[in-house]
Design a protein around this motif. Structure first.
Motif, short mmCIF file in Angstrom:
data_model
loop_
_atom_site.label_atom_id
_atom_site.label_comp_id
_atom_site.label_asym_id
_atom_site.label_seq_id
_atom_site.Cartn_x
_atom_site.Cartn_y
_atom_site.Cartn_z
N PRO A 1 11.54 7.24 -11.94
CA PRO A 1 12.11 5.89 -11.99
C PRO A 1 12.22 5.21 -10.63
N LEU A 2 12.57 5.96 -9.58
CA LEU A 2 12.71 5.34 -8.26
C LEU A 2 11.36 4.85 -7.75
N GLN A 3 10.31 5.65 -7.97
CA GLN A 3 8.97 5.22 -7.57
C GLN A 3 8.58 3.91 -8.25
N GLU A 4 8.84 3.82 -9.55
CA GLU A 4 8.51 2.60 -10.29
C GLU A 4 9.36 1.43 -9.81
N THR A 5 10.61 1.71 -9.46
CA THR A 5 11.47 0.65 -8.95
C THR A 5 10.95 0.13 -7.62
N VAL A 6 10.50 1.03 -6.74
CA VAL A 6 9.96 0.61 -5.44
C VAL A 6 8.69 -0.21 -5.64
N TYR A 7 7.80 0.25 -6.53
CA TYR A 7 6.52 -0.44 -6.72
C TYR A 7 6.72 -1.82 -7.36
N ILE A 8 7.35 -1.84 -8.52
CA ILE A 8 7.52 -3.11 -9.22
C ILE A 8 8.51 -4.00 -8.48
N GLY A 9 9.51 -3.38 -7.83
CA GLY A 9 10.45 -4.17 -7.03
C GLY A 9 9.76 -4.90 -5.89
N PRO B 1 0.80 -1.24 0.00
CA PRO B 1 0.00 0.00 0.00
C PRO B 1 0.83 1.28 0.00
N VAL B 2 2.07 1.22 0.50
CA VAL B 2 2.90 2.43 0.52
C VAL B 2 3.30 2.85 -0.89
N PRO B 3 3.93 1.96 -1.71
CA PRO B 3 4.22 2.37 -3.08
C PRO B 3 2.96 2.59 -3.91
N THR B 4 1.85 1.94 -3.52
CA THR B 4 0.58 2.20 -4.21
C THR B 4 0.15 3.64 -3.99
N ALA B 5 0.28 4.12 -2.76
CA ALA B 5 -0.06 5.52 -2.46
C ALA B 5 0.88 6.47 -3.20
N MET B 6 2.16 6.10 -3.31
CA MET B 6 3.11 6.92 -4.08
C MET B 6 2.67 7.02 -5.53
N LEU B 7 2.26 5.89 -6.09
CA LEU B 7 1.82 5.85 -7.48
C LEU B 7 0.61 6.75 -7.70
#
Length: 203
Positions: A92-100, A79-85
């Motif tokens: 790129p860092l956001q996408e790395t955190v989410y997909i990572g 849910p944390v990277p989901t909220a970032m999205l």
């Protein structure tokens, strides 16, 4: 999965304070709605696979329990990277955190199956099916990795690369065929050709 809705509830409160109409709310929070739907679908898929796998597990060892806890940690974090999205500008860092995070969830799923392969007495699942499931996890990890690479290059539209996961079944069958050809002549019982991936062996 239920925690994913919290940012949207906050967005509703903000919309009320701004006296937005319902249409304006949906228009202003399209990113959050997309991130909610995407993450909800992905977690639902992980949970269904987890349920199917552990329904047939007959005994839990400390090692398997810790693998399960690691898997759960990735789900709780999502849910944390989901909220970032949904609320932040894409980078790129956001996408790395989410997909990572999704990759780590899949790796934990794979780790549990590899453990069961080494300890077949802990599950009633036929070992041939566990091997097929391992191929599915490896295929998903490969496709998640490709999606991450594409997302970093195509930042604005990068998350659409996750649609590559629709190819998981095709890649998993290809991996099964490859592995079955590279390990011929086993002394174990041969499984029939009607199973996906052709002839296999069962311990």
């Amino acid at each position: 999965m239920t925690l994913l809705i919290l940012p949207l509830l906050e967005a509703v409160s903000d919309a009320g304070a701004k006296h937005l109409t319902t249409g304006e709310f949906f228009a202003e929070n399209g990113g959050q709605l997309f991130s909610f739907a995407l993450s909800f679908l992905l977690i639902a898929n992980f949970w269904m696979e987890h349920h199917r796998q552990y329904t047939e597990v007959t005994e839990i060892t400390p090692a398997l329990l810790w693998i399960n806890i690691a898997w759960l940690a990735t789900i709780v974090w999502l849910p944390v990277p989901t909220a970032m999205l949904g609320q932040m500008d894409t980078d790129p860092l956001q996408e790395t955190v989410y997909i990572g995070t999704l990759i780590l969830t899949q790796v934990a799923t794979l780790a549990a199956k590899l453990y069961l392969l080494r300890h077949p007495d802990l599950t009633s699942t036929p070992i041939s099916r566990v091997r097929q499931d391992v191929a599915g996890d490896v295929a998903a990890i490969i496709l998640f990795g490709l999606a991450l690479g594409i997302a970093v290059v195509m930042v604005d539209q990068g998350y659409f690369a996750l649609f590559l996961l629709f190819l998981t079944g095709i890649l998993a069958r290809a991996l099964n065929r490859l592995w079955s050809r590279r390990a011929p002549g086993s002394e174990d019982e041969t499984v029939g050709d009607d199973e996906p991936g052709g002839p296999r062996t069962r311990r």
